[in-house]
Design a protein around this motif. Structure first.
Motif, PDB file in Angstrom:
ATOM      1  N   LYS A 159     -10.081   6.994   2.447  1.00 47.25           N
ATOM      2  CA  LYS A 159      -8.735   6.475   2.708  1.00 47.25           C
ATOM      3  C   LYS A 159      -8.619   5.927   4.130  1.00 47.25           C
ATOM      4  CE  LYS A 159      -6.846   9.848  -0.545  1.00 47.25           C
ATOM      5  NZ  LYS A 159      -6.789   8.928  -1.689  1.00 47.25           N
ATOM      6  N   GLN A 160      -7.547   5.168   4.365  1.00 45.52           N
ATOM      7  CA  GLN A 160      -7.283   4.593   5.677  1.00 45.52           C
ATOM      8  C   GLN A 160      -6.216   5.418   6.393  1.00 45.52           C
ATOM      9  OE1 GLN A 160      -6.283   0.530   4.518  1.00 45.52           O
ATOM     10  NE2 GLN A 160      -8.344  -0.157   5.046  1.00 45.52           N
ATOM     11  N   MET A 179       0.837  -1.191   0.000  1.00 42.29           N
ATOM     12  CA  MET A 179       0.000   0.000   0.000  1.00 42.29           C
ATOM     13  C   MET A 179       0.876   1.247   0.000  1.00 42.29           C
ATOM     14  SD  MET A 179      -2.958  -1.015   2.768  1.00 42.29           S
ATOM     15  CE  MET A 179      -3.824   0.541   2.516  1.00 42.29           C
ATOM     16  N   TYR A 194      -3.927   7.492  -3.538  1.00 40.73           N
ATOM     17  CA  TYR A 194      -3.218   6.597  -2.623  1.00 40.73           C
ATOM     18  C   TYR A 194      -4.223   6.163  -1.563  1.00 40.73           C
ATOM     19  CZ  TYR A 194      -3.252  10.859   0.115  1.00 40.73           C
ATOM     20  OH  TYR A 194      -3.680  11.981   0.770  1.00 40.73           O
ATOM     21  N   PRO A 195      -4.039   4.986  -0.957  1.00 41.70           N
ATOM     22  CA  PRO A 195      -5.056   4.499  -0.019  1.00 41.70           C
ATOM     23  C   PRO A 195      -4.813   4.820   1.453  1.00 41.70           C
ATOM     24  CG  PRO A 195      -3.581   2.718  -0.613  1.00 41.70           C
ATOM     25  CD  PRO A 195      -3.122   3.923  -1.395  1.00 41.70           C
TER      26      PRO A 195
END
Length: 322
Positions: free
Chosen positions: A93-94, A28, A57-58
């Motif tokens: 997102k995270q 990731m 992007y995550p």
């Protein structure tokens, strides 16, 4: 060669666009948001974060900065962090949330409110539970309150405890957090949320000079990478292979471990050790900021710092994936 005398500023080219990029597989990608850095550059913090969230992007790392949240004793204001987490969630997102408490990513890295630390920490000392009981109590309370407040947010996938927890702060401070102090903080974090993984990070030395210096300064309890490999679920590596030492007019003397044997050997040893312990590995910082003798304001438009031109960042990324 580990020592280089180079022009610190050079024309920004398109070399990065033809630089091969290693396939990332299941890795990731993410960024860190440093509100103080945005402010130092004259940028609006919220507008900057909104702009950054547009990129594909995550994962993003946010920081709970103790002296900004508890500016006065008994007053706990998380409004800004609440907004940041909400904005990230709306972007899908995270989050890895760094809870400090004493050290959090983003220069100057130490964010203790003055009411929890009346006197500066003594240089050359180890900060232990017995020597600083009030500081430890405040840190435990802060960590517990932050984790308890946000533990129901599904967007948060991990907590970060301290920042390079037991290392000295570069050449600016020689005091260090003692391992027992950090272990107490970890206990408070896990008590507040036993379900999520904890990330701890450390600086990866890429030259023999830095490696020997780091070993000598942390020999009594190990450096932050060793502590992270022992205590954390996720080991974060801060990878800065180019470091400015001293400027000479338009040139700067650098420690450059980007492509040397020492850097390759160290990466292999550390990555192998972490994975051999069954720990997850991440590159928590990858020299996306210049390590020059002067870093703020950034390089002029159309020019790049020697320490981190775009093609060098791609090389760092490739090295981390091997």
């Amino acid at each position: 060669m580990e020592l280089r005398l180079e022009r610190s500023s050079r024309p920004l080219t398109q070399a990065w666009s033809t630089h091969p990029v290693e396939p990332r597989g299941s890795t990731m990608l993410g960024i860190s948001f440093r509100p103080l850095q945005a402010a130092a550059l004259g940028l609006d913090e919220r507008a900057t974060l909104r702009s950054l969230l547009d990129y594909p992007y995550p994962l993003i790392r946010l920081g709970a900065y103790w002296n900004r949240i508890e500016a006065e004793l008994g007053k706990f204001d998380t409004a800004e962090l609440d907004w940041q987490i909400g904005a990230v969630e709306r972007a899908g997102k995270q989050i890895i949330l760094a809870v400090g408490a004493v050290k959090t990513f983003g220069y100057p890295e130490v964010f203790v409110p003055s009411h929890w630390l009346a006197q500066p920490l003594r240089e050359g000392s180890l900060v232990q539970p017995a020597s600083h009981p009030a500081l430890l109590s405040g840190a435990e309370q802060f960590i517990s309150r932050i984790v308890t407040r946000y533990r129901d947010r599904q967007s948060i996938v991990a907590w970060q405890l301290e920042h390079e927890a037991v290392d000295p702060l570069g050449v600016e401070h020689s005091w260090r957090l003692g391992l027992p102090f950090v272990e107490r903080e970890l206990q408070a974090l896990r008590a507040a949320d036993p379900s999520r993984p904890v990330m701890m990070n450390g600086f990866l030395p890429t030259s023999s000079v830095v490696r020997i210096s780091q070993w000598w300064r942390t020999r009594d309890q190990g450096d932050s990478l060793a502590v992270a490999a022992s205590l954390a679920d996720i080991v974060g590596i801060d990878y800065y292979p180019r470091t400015a030492l001293r400027g000479f007019g338009d040139r700067t003397l650098y420690l450059d471990g980007a492509d040397g044997r020492s850097a390759r050997t160290t990466r292999k040893q550390v990555f192998g050790s972490v994975r051999g312990r069954g720990k997850r590995l991440m590159i928590s910082e990858g020299q996306a900021e210049p390590w020059e003798t002067t870093t703020v304001p950034p390089n002029p438009e159309g020019r790049a710092s020697y320490s981190c031109p775009p093609e060098q960042l791609i090389s760092n990324y490739n090295a981390a994936l091997r």
